[in-house]
Design a protein around this motif. Sequence first.
Motif, PDB file in Angstrom:
ATOM      1  N   GLU A 288     -10.924  83.370  35.704  1.00 53.23           N
ATOM      2  CA  GLU A 288     -10.405  82.049  36.087  1.00 53.23           C
ATOM      3  C   GLU A 288      -8.903  81.950  35.850  1.00 53.23           C
ATOM      4  OE1 GLU A 288     -12.119  79.498  37.633  1.00 53.23           O
ATOM      5  OE2 GLU A 288     -13.562  81.146  37.849  1.00 53.23           O
ATOM      6  N   LEU A 292      -5.560  81.429  38.558  1.00 52.21           N
ATOM      7  CA  LEU A 292      -4.441  80.511  38.369  1.00 52.21           C
ATOM      8  C   LEU A 292      -3.105  81.241  38.298  1.00 52.21           C
ATOM      9  CD1 LEU A 292      -6.056  78.139  35.696  1.00 52.21           C
ATOM     10  CD2 LEU A 292      -5.635  77.608  38.115  1.00 52.21           C
ATOM     11  N   ASP A 346     -18.368  74.224  28.392  1.00 49.57           N
ATOM     12  CA  ASP A 346     -17.617  73.043  28.833  1.00 49.57           C
ATOM     13  C   ASP A 346     -16.167  73.079  28.368  1.00 49.57           C
ATOM     14  OD1 ASP A 346     -18.527  72.652  26.162  1.00 49.57           O
ATOM     15  OD2 ASP A 346     -18.196  70.504  26.348  1.00 49.57           O
ATOM     16  N   LYS A 349     -14.250  75.512  30.688  1.00 49.48           N
ATOM     17  CA  LYS A 349     -14.054  74.917  32.016  1.00 49.48           C
ATOM     18  C   LYS A 349     -13.018  73.784  31.971  1.00 49.48           C
ATOM     19  CE  LYS A 349     -18.494  76.223  33.993  1.00 49.48           C
ATOM     20  NZ  LYS A 349     -19.804  75.795  34.539  1.00 49.48           N
ATOM     21  N   GLU A 350     -13.041  72.995  30.905  1.00 48.47           N
ATOM     22  CA  GLU A 350     -12.058  71.910  30.784  1.00 48.47           C
ATOM     23  C   GLU A 350     -10.648  72.477  30.606  1.00 48.47           C
ATOM     24  OE1 GLU A 350     -10.294  68.132  30.498  1.00 48.47           O
ATOM     25  OE2 GLU A 350     -12.147  68.891  31.408  1.00 48.47           O
ATOM     26  N   CYS A 352      -9.503  75.322  31.814  1.00 52.99           N
ATOM     27  CA  CYS A 352      -9.038  75.824  33.112  1.00 52.99           C
ATOM     28  C   CYS A 352      -8.745  74.684  34.078  1.00 52.99           C
ATOM     29  CB  CYS A 352     -10.060  76.799  33.689  1.00 52.99           C
ATOM     30  SG  CYS A 352     -10.137  78.358  32.767  1.00 52.99           S
ATOM     31  N   ARG A 353      -9.542  73.627  34.020  1.00 55.97           N
ATOM     32  CA  ARG A 353      -9.250  72.465  34.867  1.00 55.97           C
ATOM     33  C   ARG A 353      -7.895  71.875  34.509  1.00 55.97           C
ATOM     34  NH1 ARG A 353      -8.182  67.707  34.737  1.00 55.97           N
ATOM     35  NH2 ARG A 353      -8.409  67.659  32.459  1.00 55.97           N
ATOM     36  N   ALA A 354      -7.652  71.685  33.202  1.00 57.74           N
ATOM     37  CA  ALA A 354      -6.384  71.106  32.755  1.00 57.74           C
ATOM     38  C   ALA A 354      -5.208  72.021  33.103  1.00 57.74           C
ATOM     39  CB  ALA A 354      -6.434  70.857  31.247  1.00 57.74           C
ATOM     40  N   GLY A 356      -5.061  74.092  35.589  1.00 54.83           N
ATOM     41  CA  GLY A 356      -4.842  73.996  37.027  1.00 54.83           C
ATOM     42  C   GLY A 356      -3.997  72.782  37.402  1.00 54.83           C
ATOM     43  N   GLU A 357      -4.275  71.654  36.760  1.00 52.16           N
ATOM     44  CA  GLU A 357      -3.490  70.446  37.025  1.00 52.16           C
ATOM     45  C   GLU A 357      -2.053  70.606  36.564  1.00 52.16           C
ATOM     46  OE1 GLU A 357      -4.368  67.624  38.654  1.00 52.16           O
ATOM     47  OE2 GLU A 357      -6.183  68.741  39.188  1.00 52.16           O
ATOM     48  N   LYS A 360       0.067  72.819  38.847  1.00 51.34           N
ATOM     49  CA  LYS A 360       0.383  72.236  40.161  1.00 51.34           C
ATOM     50  C   LYS A 360       1.681  71.470  40.133  1.00 51.34           C
ATOM     51  CE  LYS A 360      -4.336  71.538  41.888  1.00 51.34           C
ATOM     52  NZ  LYS A 360      -5.368  70.492  42.202  1.00 51.34           N
TER      53      LYS A 360
END
Length: 361
Positions: A288, A292, A346, A349-350, A352-354, A356-357, A360
């Motif tokens: 993951e 990114l 979790d 995943k959180e 990697c989500r953070a 990613g944001e 950006k």
Amino acid sequence: MSALRKPKPGIMEINPYIGGEAKIEGITRFIRLASNENALGCSPLAKAAYLDHAGELHRYPDGSAAALRTAISTTYNLDKDKIVCGAGSDELISLLIRAYAGVGDEVLYSRHGFLMYAIGAKAVGATPVYAEEQNLTADVDALLAKVTDKTKLLFLANPNNPTGSYLPSSEIKRLRENLPEHVLLVIDAAYAEFAESLPTYESGDKLVDTYGNVVMLRTFSKIYGLAGLRLGWGYFPADVADVINRVRGPFNVNAVAQIVGIAALSDHDFLQQSIAHNTQWRAWLTAELQKLGIGTQPSAGNFLLADFGAEAENIRQKLRNQGIFIRQMGAYGLAEYLRITVGLEDENKELCRALGEILKN
């Protein structure tokens, strides 16, 4: 500072060890991926043993930790009399340096090795000396080139924290065979359980039994999830074990840690669950992060060293503001990297989500 209270030379040159962050004011939910703790916690058997011992807290512990050493010797098929337990492997590192090095001596380690090696050397007035690495991996030839008549101990973390790299058994043996007899080789195998499935990895206990100048250190803080109890152990040549037993505190391992450590060793299912979880989610995190655009070093531990370049600290702070803690690496000379502990599903995943944001923007 008053001249009457001036510490020994070298003490004020020590940069205190700072652990990974665990909380900040104003945020109630945290994802703690900064301290290489076991994502699954500790064994249910260990937790039950902890609660069962609550009524005996007024009793002094067994100063020799005999039952714990017996359990360790049975689990790892080692000579009980060559095992010494400590308040974390940190204490054993300090005791080894205190016992074998002093003013005018040198303590050798690889460039990005554990910070406590240099701290321990400075605390006794010895000189910390590091050898450069190759591709963030300890270099046997570079280490041997740094050995002098003043070198008393050579510390090698294998697998290494924070890089995650390791040396195969053939290289460890080559290092030992080319070391002068006056140098004590200390193999710090804190992450050994995560690496033992690798075909070329060995923790070092066989070298202790073969040679007279090799020590292996282990811990209960990582795979066993007992970081809060401060429990570690070492496997020593008999004469070195005798020395360490003379300089350690009489009750250096508390009673609760001894009882819980024995229970943890008996829970083979939890050990295998921890290994399987780490293998699965370390691979997932690696993939993951790569998506990114973040490169990682191959790791044999329960963490990844990720390359964030010049933005590393800025990204860490942005994650911190969201209650997600990963570890800065400036103290290790790796300011462009951040170390990420493998967490729960979790949590991974959180993170990697953070990320990613953040990437950006």
